[in-house]
Design an enzyme around this catalytic site. Structure first.
Site, short mmCIF file in Angstrom:
data_model
loop_
_atom_site.label_atom_id
_atom_site.label_comp_id
_atom_site.label_asym_id
_atom_site.label_seq_id
_atom_site.Cartn_x
_atom_site.Cartn_y
_atom_site.Cartn_z
N ASN A 1 0.88 -1.17 0.00
CA ASN A 1 0.00 0.00 0.00
C ASN A 1 0.92 1.22 0.00
OD1 ASN A 1 -1.88 2.03 0.44
ND2 ASN A 1 -2.95 0.97 2.08
N HIS B 1 -12.17 4.74 -1.03
CA HIS B 1 -12.01 4.05 0.26
C HIS B 1 -12.79 2.73 0.29
CE1 HIS B 1 -11.13 8.25 2.06
NE2 HIS B 1 -9.99 7.60 1.89
N ARG C 1 -7.06 18.31 1.44
CA ARG C 1 -7.98 18.40 0.31
C ARG C 1 -9.24 19.15 0.72
NH1 ARG C 1 -8.08 12.21 -1.11
NH2 ARG C 1 -6.65 12.01 0.67
N GLU D 1 -7.36 -2.56 5.51
CA GLU D 1 -7.31 -2.59 4.05
C GLU D 1 -6.32 -3.64 3.55
OE1 GLU D 1 -8.15 2.04 2.88
OE2 GLU D 1 -6.32 1.58 3.98
#
Length: 390
Positions: free
Chosen positions: A8, A178, A238, A376
């Site tokens: 990742n 996500h 962001r 994840e």
């Protein structure tokens, strides 16, 4: 022993895990290289949480992601026994064509490179290790696991923008992101609370990147992120949701270039832009500066607004789930957000919340509230193993 490596990769960090494959998956190694190019530090733990490595390096030694990959690869070859049979990668943007993980070849890699403008903070970093391994070990199976895939198959109403239809056919649509995190949390919720997991749930993935997803029976119905990873909630750097007219103003009246606008929206906005100081919630909670308070208040306010939107998409709400860095680790932020959910029947149990239990709502709460750690990397390992088995 056969093993699967999970990668990742981010712009300044590289997370990796090794899983043994023997009928099921067993995590053997969990590691992270942080501060690539600024203050490189490698931390690795074993299956039982024991420390296997904890070292800092000069900036010039780990100046970029390929250098980090080489160093991590050397460590794994020297210290870890096992036959590597596949590498699974997180890829943020899979575009309109991928509803499930895919085996990587040159054709797929070229396709995924086209989506770099839609995820400039993530896609180049996601693809760099893939390119390096293709060049060095072309025979090694690599699998791309997409953050967008979980949201495919929604009602088209959730994916369209109100612009001419031919843009949708060209790929201009709401993708959602996500997805690996939401997929894991949906599965975990089905284990710990099957009745809730089969109902109407909002999951809030709150970290440096932040979004929310409405689930019905464990499937994505609606989400706050859209065509790119800029929409919805304000994030670390962001902007989140913004009137497109602001962008036209900045381009036409302020004379900003496309590159300058991209830098503003992706790297200089969000909590960092509002506070004028930091993109880290921990720093902002510890600060007494007015900008820090504004940034956190805005973050909480937008989460509350989007919770209402997602509850409307579901036609009601049975549970709210916190996950990711802030959602899992900040009782203070969970409490502040839950105050915004009181109209939905949320009542937080202060003791459970402070203790970080899975169920943090009170016994008299009409809305079940959970804090569920995401994983994840395990999701990527599962997808990679399943593709190999198939």
């Amino acid at each position: 022993m056969d093993t699967v490596l999970v990668v990742n990769a981010g712009s300044s960090s590289l997370k990796f895990e090794v899983f043994a494959v023997s009928g099921s998956l067993t995590r053997l190694v969990k590691g992270k290289m942080e501060g690539i190019g600024t203050a490189p530090r490698l931390a690795i733990k074993g299956a039982g949480g024991e420390r296997l490595a904890d070292a800092s390096y000069p900036n010039e030694t780990v100046a970029d992601l390929p250098a980090a990959m080489r160093l991590v690869g050397e460590w794994l070859r020297e210290r870890h026994d096992g036959r590597l049979i596949a590498v699974g990668h997180r890829v943020v943007h899979g575009g309109p064509n991928h509803m499930r993980p895919a085996r990587i070849d040159e054709t797929l890699l070229h396709e995924l490179e086209r989506y770099t403008p839609l995820a400039p903070l993530h896609q180049p970093s996601n693809l760099a290790p893939i390119r390096a391994l293709l060049e060095r070990q072309p025979q090694l199976t690599q699998v791309a696991c997409f953050d967008t895939a979980f949201h495919r198959g929604r009602d088209p109403m959730a994916d369209h923008y109100a612009i001419p239809a031919h843009y949708f056919e060209e790929g201009v649509r709401r993708y959602g992101f996500h997805g690996l995190s939401y997929e894991y949390v949906a599965g975990r919720l089905a284990e710990i609370a099957p009745d809730v997991g089969g109902g109407r749930v909002i999951v809030a993935h709150l970290g440096s990147g932040a979004s929310m997803c409405a689930l019905r029976s464990g499937k994505s119905v609606e989400s706050t992120l859209g065509f790119t990873a800029l929409d919805g909630l304000p994030m670390g750097t962001r902007c989140g949701q913004i009137d497109p007219g602001v962008l036209l103003y900045l381009l036409q009246q302020r004379g900003m270039s496309a590159a300058e606008l991209q830098d503003l929206l992706y790297r200089e906005s969000g909590l960092k832009g509002l506070s004028g100081a930091s993109n880290d919630v921990r720093d902002l909670l510890a600060s007494e500066e007015p900008g820090a308070a504004l940034a956190l208040d805005h973050f909480v306010h937008r989460i509350g607004l989007n919770a209402g939107m997602l509850a409307a998409a579901l036609g009601g709400l049975d549970a709210f789930v916190f996950t990711a860095g802030v959602g899992e680790n900040s009782p203070v932020m969970r409490e502040r957000i839950c105050r915004k959910l009181e109209w939905l029947g949320a009542k937080l149990d202060s003791r459970r919340n402070a203790a970080g239990e899975l169920l943090i709502s009170g016994d008299d709460s009409r809305l079940a509230i959970y804090a569920v750690p995401t994983d994840e990397e395990l999701m990527i390992a599962r997808h990679t193993y399943a593709l190999l088995a198939a």
